[in-house]
Structures are given as structure tokens and as C-alpha cells.
Motif scaffolding. Sequence first.
Motif, PDB file in Angstrom:
ATOM      1  N   GLN A 222      32.798  13.155  42.524  1.00  0.00           N
ATOM      2  CA  GLN A 222      33.374  14.189  41.676  1.00  0.00           C
ATOM      3  C   GLN A 222      34.536  14.915  42.334  1.00  0.00           C
ATOM      4  OE1 GLN A 222      29.978  16.626  40.801  1.00  0.00           O
ATOM      5  NE2 GLN A 222      29.678  17.245  42.900  1.00  0.00           N
ATOM      6  N   PHE A 223      35.344  15.520  41.475  1.00  0.00           N
ATOM      7  CA  PHE A 223      36.429  16.409  41.873  1.00  0.00           C
ATOM      8  C   PHE A 223      36.158  17.772  41.243  1.00  0.00           C
ATOM      9  CE2 PHE A 223      38.286  12.220  42.102  1.00  0.00           C
ATOM     10  CZ  PHE A 223      39.190  12.260  43.165  1.00  0.00           C
ATOM     11  N   ASP A 224      36.193  18.825  42.048  1.00  0.00           N
ATOM     12  CA  ASP A 224      36.042  20.190  41.536  1.00  0.00           C
ATOM     13  C   ASP A 224      37.417  20.822  41.365  1.00  0.00           C
ATOM     14  OD1 ASP A 224      33.045  21.778  41.912  1.00  0.00           O
ATOM     15  OD2 ASP A 224      33.229  19.704  42.569  1.00  0.00           O
ATOM     16  N   PHE A 225      37.662  21.345  40.169  1.00  0.00           N
ATOM     17  CA  PHE A 225      38.902  22.041  39.849  1.00  0.00           C
ATOM     18  C   PHE A 225      38.537  23.393  39.230  1.00  0.00           C
ATOM     19  CE2 PHE A 225      40.052  17.500  39.601  1.00  0.00           C
ATOM     20  CZ  PHE A 225      41.165  17.470  40.445  1.00  0.00           C
ATOM     21  N   GLY A 226      39.510  24.093  38.683  1.00  0.00           N
ATOM     22  CA  GLY A 226      39.233  25.370  38.036  1.00  0.00           C
ATOM     23  C   GLY A 226      40.475  25.944  37.402  1.00  0.00           C
ATOM     24  N   THR A 227      40.328  27.096  36.772  1.00  0.00           N
ATOM     25  CA  THR A 227      41.479  27.792  36.198  1.00  0.00           C
ATOM     26  C   THR A 227      42.260  28.459  37.330  1.00  0.00           C
ATOM     27  OG1 THR A 227      40.096  29.741  35.769  1.00  0.00           O
ATOM     28  CG2 THR A 227      40.357  28.149  33.970  1.00  0.00           C
ATOM     29  N   PRO A 228      43.569  28.662  37.147  1.00  0.00           N
ATOM     30  CA  PRO A 228      44.396  29.234  38.231  1.00  0.00           C
ATOM     31  C   PRO A 228      43.933  30.634  38.613  1.00  0.00           C
ATOM     32  CG  PRO A 228      45.771  28.272  36.500  1.00  0.00           C
ATOM     33  CD  PRO A 228      44.380  28.309  35.969  1.00  0.00           C
ATOM     34  N   TYR A 229      43.991  30.919  39.920  1.00  0.00           N
ATOM     35  CA  TYR A 229      43.573  32.233  40.412  1.00  0.00           C
ATOM     36  C   TYR A 229      44.181  32.471  41.791  1.00  0.00           C
ATOM     37  CZ  TYR A 229      40.527  36.227  41.420  1.00  0.00           C
ATOM     38  OH  TYR A 229      40.049  37.489  41.718  1.00  0.00           O
ATOM     39  N   GLU A 230      44.694  33.668  42.001  1.00  0.00           N
ATOM     40  CA  GLU A 230      45.217  34.071  43.313  1.00  0.00           C
ATOM     41  C   GLU A 230      44.101  34.766  44.083  1.00  0.00           C
ATOM     42  OE1 GLU A 230      48.194  33.424  44.641  1.00  0.00           O
ATOM     43  OE2 GLU A 230      48.687  32.262  42.835  1.00  0.00           O
ATOM     44  N   ASN A 231      43.746  34.214  45.230  1.00  0.00           N
ATOM     45  CA  ASN A 231      42.641  34.793  45.999  1.00  0.00           C
ATOM     46  C   ASN A 231      42.953  36.222  46.430  1.00  0.00           C
ATOM     47  OD1 ASN A 231      41.344  35.051  49.092  1.00  0.00           O
ATOM     48  ND2 ASN A 231      39.980  34.356  47.483  1.00  0.00           N
ATOM     49  N   GLN A 232      41.949  37.117  46.310  1.00  0.00           N
ATOM     50  CA  GLN A 232      42.131  38.549  46.598  1.00  0.00           C
ATOM     51  C   GLN A 232      41.382  38.993  47.849  1.00  0.00           C
ATOM     52  OE1 GLN A 232      43.140  40.631  43.408  1.00  0.00           O
ATOM     53  NE2 GLN A 232      43.694  38.687  42.512  1.00  0.00           N
ATOM     54  N   TRP A 233      40.653  38.095  48.503  1.00  0.00           N
ATOM     55  CA  TRP A 233      39.817  38.492  49.637  1.00  0.00           C
ATOM     56  C   TRP A 233      40.673  38.986  50.795  1.00  0.00           C
ATOM     57  CZ3 TRP A 233      39.440  36.958  54.748  1.00  0.00           C
ATOM     58  CH2 TRP A 233      38.311  37.431  55.445  1.00  0.00           C
ATOM     59  N   LYS A 234      40.152  40.028  51.480  1.00  0.00           N
ATOM     60  CA  LYS A 234      40.778  40.500  52.720  1.00  0.00           C
ATOM     61  C   LYS A 234      39.670  40.854  53.694  1.00  0.00           C
ATOM     62  CE  LYS A 234      41.496  45.178  50.847  1.00  0.00           C
ATOM     63  NZ  LYS A 234      40.661  44.927  49.664  1.00  0.00           N
ATOM     64  N   PRO A 235      39.942  40.838  55.015  1.00  0.00           N
ATOM     65  CA  PRO A 235      38.891  41.144  55.998  1.00  0.00           C
ATOM     66  C   PRO A 235      38.172  42.447  55.673  1.00  0.00           C
ATOM     67  CG  PRO A 235      40.852  40.341  57.109  1.00  0.00           C
ATOM     68  CD  PRO A 235      41.227  40.506  55.664  1.00  0.00           C
ATOM     69  N   GLY A 236      36.864  42.413  55.749  1.00  0.00           N
ATOM     70  CA  GLY A 236      36.034  43.568  55.400  1.00  0.00           C
ATOM     71  C   GLY A 236      35.444  43.476  54.018  1.00  0.00           C
ATOM     72  N   ASP A 237      36.032  42.636  53.151  1.00  0.00           N
ATOM     73  CA  ASP A 237      35.488  42.433  51.801  1.00  0.00           C
ATOM     74  C   ASP A 237      34.254  41.523  51.870  1.00  0.00           C
ATOM     75  OD1 ASP A 237      37.444  43.932  50.624  1.00  0.00           O
ATOM     76  OD2 ASP A 237      38.650  42.218  49.953  1.00  0.00           O
ATOM     77  N   PRO A 238      33.397  41.573  50.845  1.00  0.00           N
ATOM     78  CA  PRO A 238      32.277  40.620  50.803  1.00  0.00           C
ATOM     79  C   PRO A 238      32.791  39.183  50.836  1.00  0.00           C
ATOM     80  CG  PRO A 238      32.031  42.304  49.094  1.00  0.00           C
ATOM     81  CD  PRO A 238      33.392  42.495  49.689  1.00  0.00           C
ATOM     82  N   GLU A 239      32.067  38.337  51.568  1.00  0.00           N
ATOM     83  CA  GLU A 239      32.518  36.950  51.713  1.00  0.00           C
ATOM     84  C   GLU A 239      32.591  36.212  50.388  1.00  0.00           C
ATOM     85  OE1 GLU A 239      32.175  34.504  55.635  1.00  0.00           O
ATOM     86  OE2 GLU A 239      30.160  34.985  54.904  1.00  0.00           O
ATOM     87  N   TYR A 240      31.763  36.624  49.435  1.00  0.00           N
ATOM     88  CA  TYR A 240      31.768  35.879  48.174  1.00  0.00           C
ATOM     89  C   TYR A 240      33.097  35.980  47.437  1.00  0.00           C
ATOM     90  CZ  TYR A 240      30.398  40.394  45.984  1.00  0.00           C
ATOM     91  OH  TYR A 240      30.327  41.700  45.561  1.00  0.00           O
ATOM     92  N   LEU A 241      33.923  36.977  47.770  1.00  0.00           N
ATOM     93  CA  LEU A 241      35.241  37.073  47.135  1.00  0.00           C
ATOM     94  C   LEU A 241      36.165  35.931  47.563  1.00  0.00           C
ATOM     95  CD1 LEU A 241      35.981  40.913  47.149  1.00  0.00           C
ATOM     96  CD2 LEU A 241      35.052  39.498  45.306  1.00  0.00           C
ATOM     97  N   LYS A 242      35.789  35.204  48.613  1.00  0.00           N
ATOM     98  CA  LYS A 242      36.569  34.021  49.002  1.00  0.00           C
ATOM     99  C   LYS A 242      36.366  32.855  48.032  1.00  0.00           C
ATOM    100  CE  LYS A 242      36.308  34.531  54.063  1.00  0.00           C
ATOM    101  NZ  LYS A 242      35.744  33.856  55.273  1.00  0.00           N
ATOM    102  N   LEU A 243      35.333  32.938  47.216  1.00  0.00           N
ATOM    103  CA  LEU A 243      34.976  31.793  46.365  1.00  0.00           C
ATOM    104  C   LEU A 243      36.086  31.413  45.389  1.00  0.00           C
ATOM    105  CD1 LEU A 243      31.266  31.972  45.115  1.00  0.00           C
ATOM    106  CD2 LEU A 243      32.393  30.118  46.342  1.00  0.00           C
ATOM    107  N   TRP A 244      36.847  32.374  44.909  1.00  0.00           N
ATOM    108  CA  TRP A 244      37.892  32.103  43.928  1.00  0.00           C
ATOM    109  C   TRP A 244      39.230  32.015  44.633  1.00  0.00           C
ATOM    110  CZ3 TRP A 244      36.607  36.107  39.465  1.00  0.00           C
ATOM    111  CH2 TRP A 244      35.357  35.785  38.910  1.00  0.00           C
ATOM    112  N   GLY A 245      39.999  30.990  44.316  1.00  0.00           N
ATOM    113  CA  GLY A 245      41.303  30.832  44.964  1.00  0.00           C
ATOM    114  C   GLY A 245      42.007  29.566  44.517  1.00  0.00           C
TER     115      GLY A 245
END
Length: 373
Positions: A104-127
Motif C-alpha cells: 500500500q501507499f498512504d497519502f492524504g489531503t494537503p496540510y502544512e505541519n504546525q508542530w514545534k518543540p514543546g508541542d504534543p508529539e501527536y501534532l507531528k502526525l499531519w504534514g
Amino acid sequence: MTDSSSSNFSSIPILDWSLLSTTEGHAKFVEQLRHALINVGFLYLSHPPVAREDVEALVEYTPRLFDLPHEEKERILMANSPHFFGYSRLGAELTKGKTDQREQFDFGTPYENQWKPGDPEYLKLWGPLQWPPEELLPGFKATYLRYLDQVEQLSYDFIRLIAEAFEVPEEAFAPFLGGDAKPKPGVLQHRSKIVKYPARKEGDSDQGVGPHFDGGFLTFLLQVSDHPGLQVQNLAGEWIDAPPVPGTFVINLGKALETVTQGLARATSHRVLSPPPGSTPRYSIPFFQSIAQEICIGDLVLDFKPEILKLKDSRGQTGVVDSVNYQEYGQYPSGYVNLIGRVKSHPDVAERHYPDMFKQFFPQGLPAQGSAY
């Protein structure tokens, strides 16, 4: 058609989107939808508002994607992406202790990642996504993005119909969708896959993907080839076939939607069987509607009129099903629940991009395969 007087089901209902064009048809659609939501958890949607030419083009691209040279697929391995996008080799995952025979290939809708150091790690999931080179599949990226944009809009329209079926304001679902019942593009990132299930060899397991629930609100599945294989588990634990029906999407409900609706909407266990020996491969393209990452859905369970909530009583008690995933909903933010599932399914990605969580879930080091449960 499923018998609406029955608390169990032996087939998957078909709902016709074109009914919504008249007042009488709209009311009929909403009534059929309410039954499917409460008693089945799956439905076919005919005449969906997605351009036929885009669907047909994407279907034509699908086998060509998997026919790319091995080295080109390896260049966009999922392990490269902290967002879990990219290519997964055949047999990389287990479900309930058995290998899933899918590539399989995983794709998704376009998204600019918003994570920065100190944020919850789960915010890295979108990008950002990983794509094959344009020169190898000219037009594929543009076609797929056009398709995803239309299915995303359909997913929001469908949530509003669910609100109508359950007699709650459409704004009731807004907190789960970034504060708006119909978010602007880029507010949420929805995931999609293009999946190949090769024909099994004589004597091999027939597990294309094992029994599981989906995690978010809604899944929209395009069954690309005419192979049977998708099966849905009813309340008695029986497996019901959901074969391809031309011109339809299969829609099913995720555990998040079940949780926020107090179990009124039903997430249903399902699996995919591999094509038989000698067959051509089975292909499918699921779209998984996401919800806001920071939401802890256990804190935002919706309220319903007593007469609506009572409708689930006629369904009876759910019997033993073979799926157990997404039990963490209600305890943690949805982004963290999804990250747990991703880390367990794809330990090679976790080892590279989420080392602390990798050590937590894999203290013995990198396993040969991932397994969400």
C-alpha cells in the motif's frame, strides 16, 4: 436491501445520493441513513457527488502505481516520513497475529505541519505527503488531489446528514471538525490509501487485512476492482459479504463517531479476504475522515432526545466481534490515540521519528512486522 424491522443485518443497504434533490427524497434518504447508522454501520452510496472522470482516471492509475520500479517505491518508503505517509511493502503489518497480505501507499489531503518543540508529539502526525516522480506517473498527483478534495467535501456534507438523522444541530459536530461543520481545506488532514491485495498462493492464509474497526468518523471506500473480499461482521458474529457495486462508495463508521454518539452510530468490525489463487490482484482506495487532534472525545459526547437514543435499544446487545482496536478513545486526545495505532503498526517509522514512544512499545527493539493489536 436490509430489512429495517430486523435488529441484525444480512446485507448492506444501498442509499442513493440523488434522492436528496427533492424534499420527499431527502426525507426518505435521512430515514434510510438513520437505520444504516444505528443497525448496520455500513452502507453503499450510489451516485456520489464526485466527478466520474476523476474516479475513472484514478482507477486507471492504480495498477500503474504498484508497477513502478522497486527502487522508486523504496525512495518513498513510509519510514522517511514522520507523518506516516508513503510506501509500505507487502506483508509489513500483522492483525491479530497474522500477516496482512497487502501492499500500500498512504497519502492524504494537503496540510502544512504546525508542530514545534514543546508541542504534543501527536501534532507531528499531519504534514507533507510523499509522491512518486511526476515523470513516471504524469497527472497522477493532480488527479488524486482533485479526487480527495471532492471526497473531503462529501464527508462534511455527510456529517450534516448524520446530524439531521439524529435530530441534533449540525453545529454539534463542529468541535470535532476544527470548529466548523464544513471546515475550509487545510484545517484538517484526512488520510487515504491505495491498496493492492495480491492473489494468495495455494495453502497461504486468506487474510488481506484482519478484523478491525476504523478510527475516525467516516470511511469512504472506492472498491477499484471487481473482486469480492470485503466482509462486515453482524451482531451475531457472522461475516457478511460487501462485494463491489459499480458506481458506489462503501461508507462505514469509525470508533470516534460511535463514541461521541453514545453508541447510537455503530462502528462495525470488518476485514478483507485475499483474492483466490490464480486471480488478478484486488485494489481499493479508502478515504479516512479525520477529526481535530486535540479533542478528547470522551469529554464531548453528544446529547440526544430520549426517543432518538432509545432507537439503539431495538438493535439488541452487540455479540462477540473479532475486532478490539481503538479502545483508548475517550481517555486521550484523538491525535494521541491515532499516534499509538500508527507507532504500533509501523515500528520502523516510530524508531526513526518517535524514539521515546518506540522504546515504550518495543522495549526489545525493532520487530519484523508492526501490529496495531
